[in-house]
Design an enzyme around this catalytic site. Structure first.
Site: not given
Length: 447
Positions: A197-198, A200, A255, A272-273, A325, A377, A399
């Site tokens: 994710h850009a 981060e 992102r 990531n999805r 992340h 989640y 994370e």
């Protein structure tokens, strides 16, 4: 040329040079994103009942907001904090609606532009661009990181190999560093990617830190020396090269990747999805303009496709997959897409416990750990689920710091402690790969 004209010409050339130099030295685009975030605010809202969850979903679902935590309005749940970036023209209205509904909230960043300037201000621009000594305690542009990778490969040829596994949508090479002592025997391997994710930025900073520490500590650190003799580490400092470059030059909170959807004129996919396991179901979006857009089909993004191809090719050797992340201070493992225990739960749970214990030993920072679906989640299409389903038994997502005080704007002053403690955790996981852990082969035959 007459004297007056010559003088005017010289003045115009001088002015042009000043403008060019000013733009070159500016650390993140022209004048810190053209002041585009002035007056924007970050709200932290905590719904305490199911009714408040529905009210908040209704409010935010009808506004143009940037979700920092969780990733989308559908993931809002009771007693979990919701951090949203709100444009300055919408802040007053959101204040009024939250007060009207008696929702618990606070503003933890009152002027986003000022916080960006603290993180990437002009004061460190010369320090960041010094060529005499690479500084691991500042954030670096994509060009600087790639130049550093070439230098690591050139000056540490006994421990470092550099190669490309493909190209991004915009044609940038996808570079990987292989760290480890050369051997005639096939060694186990660990994959670590950063910058999926850009926005981060602490992720790429950690990957660089890991390489630096592996090389510098090899002569005197017996644990690292043993790891580099018995394992290979594949390090991808910037997974999402197009998005990271865009976050550095144009939009700090971008992102996604930078692929294009012509129908909706929205660019990018949440990398990531975009993986095949339960692609585009719960926790992902099928709309190209959403931050959690899963893409038109699994592995549609060239970055995801290239990494997946590499890991499939080397899956017999790669025993651990780690994706870095931010932010939440968590260590997550499969499953992300369902509430169920993985077959080798005891082995992975033990590895996670050892990792967060090692991390805590540095500065007393606490990380939660557990299955991603219950600890964070439910989300479909995640890379750790894909890695696990493709035979990599130890798949983790970190994370990193913090828990929301700075959010995605972790100051450069915290790069050192964040990377130092995370390094201890990764070393603990890597050390565990050298030991045997019994698992149920009937339930998980491809380990």
């Amino acid at each position: 040329m007459v004297p007056d004209r010559r003088s005017a010409f010289r003045s115009s050339v001088l002015l042009a040079c000043v403008i060019i130099c000013s733009n070159v030295l500016c650390p993140v685009g022209a004048y810190l994103y053209n002041n585009r975030y002035a007056g924007d605010q970050i709200f932290r809202i905590t719904p305490s009942t199911d009714e408040e969850v529905q009210v908040l979903k209704n409010i935010l679902g009808h506004m143009k907001v940037d979700f920092w935590q969780p990733n989308s309005v559908s993931l809002i749940c009771r007693n979990a904090t919701v951090d949203v970036h709100v444009k300055r023209n919408d802040t007053r209205g959101l204040h009024a609606r939250l007060k009207q509904q008696h929702l618990d909230y606070r503003v933890f960043i009152s002027n986003l532009q000022k916080e960006i300037e603290k993180q990437t201000g002009y004061g460190s621009s010369r320090k960041r661009r010094s060529e005499s000594q690479y500084d691991y305690e500042v954030y670096h542009s994509l060009e600087e990181i790639q130049s550093w990778m070439f230098e690591m490969n050139r000056t540490n040829s006994d421990l470092v190999d550099m190669f490309s596994i493909g190209k991004s949508y915009e044609g940038r090479p996808l570079y990987v560093l292989q760290i480890g002592k050369r051997s005639r025997h096939q060694k186990k391997a660990m994959w670590i990617d950063c910058g999926v994710h850009a926005r981060e930025w602490i992720g790429p900073a950690f990957c660089q830190w890991f390489v630096k520490e592996a090389i510098n500590s090899y002569p005197h650190d017996s644990v690292m020396r043993r790891l580099l003799h018995q394992l290979n580490f594949y390090i991808m400092p910037v997974f999402n090269v197009d998005g990271y470059h865009f976050s550095w030059t144009t939009d700090r909170f971008w992102r996604k990747t930078r692929s294009k959807n012509h129908r909706f004129h929205c660019r990018g996919v949440d990398a990531n999805r975009n993986w095949k396991v339960k692609w585009c179901e719960e926790g992902a979006s099928s709309h190209p303009c959403d931050d959690t857009y899963c893409g038109p089909y699994p592995e549609s993004e060239p970055e995801v496709k290239a990494v997946a191809k590499f890991l499939r090719k080397h899956k017999k050797r790669v025993k651990s997959y780690i994706s870095i992340h931010a932010y939440a201070q968590m260590l997550l493992y499969p499953y992300s897409y369902k509430y169920a225990a993985i077959p080798n739960f005891n082995c992975v749970e033990s590895a996670a416990h050892n990792a967060v214990t090692a991390l805590y030993s540095a500065y007393g920072v606490r990380y939660r750990y557990g299955p991603a679906s219950t600890t964070l989640y439910v989300s479909s299409g995640s890379s750790i689920d894909w890695a696990y389903r493709n035979g990599i038994p130890y798949a983790f997502a970190f994370e990193l710091r913090d828990t929301g005080h700075f959010g995605f704007l972790l100051p450069e002053s915290l790069i050192n402690p964040t990377c130092t403690e995370t390094l201890r955790a990764v070393k603990a996981i890597a050390s565990g790969l050298l030991k045997k852990c019994e698992t149920d082969k009937d339930r998980f035959p491809y380990i």
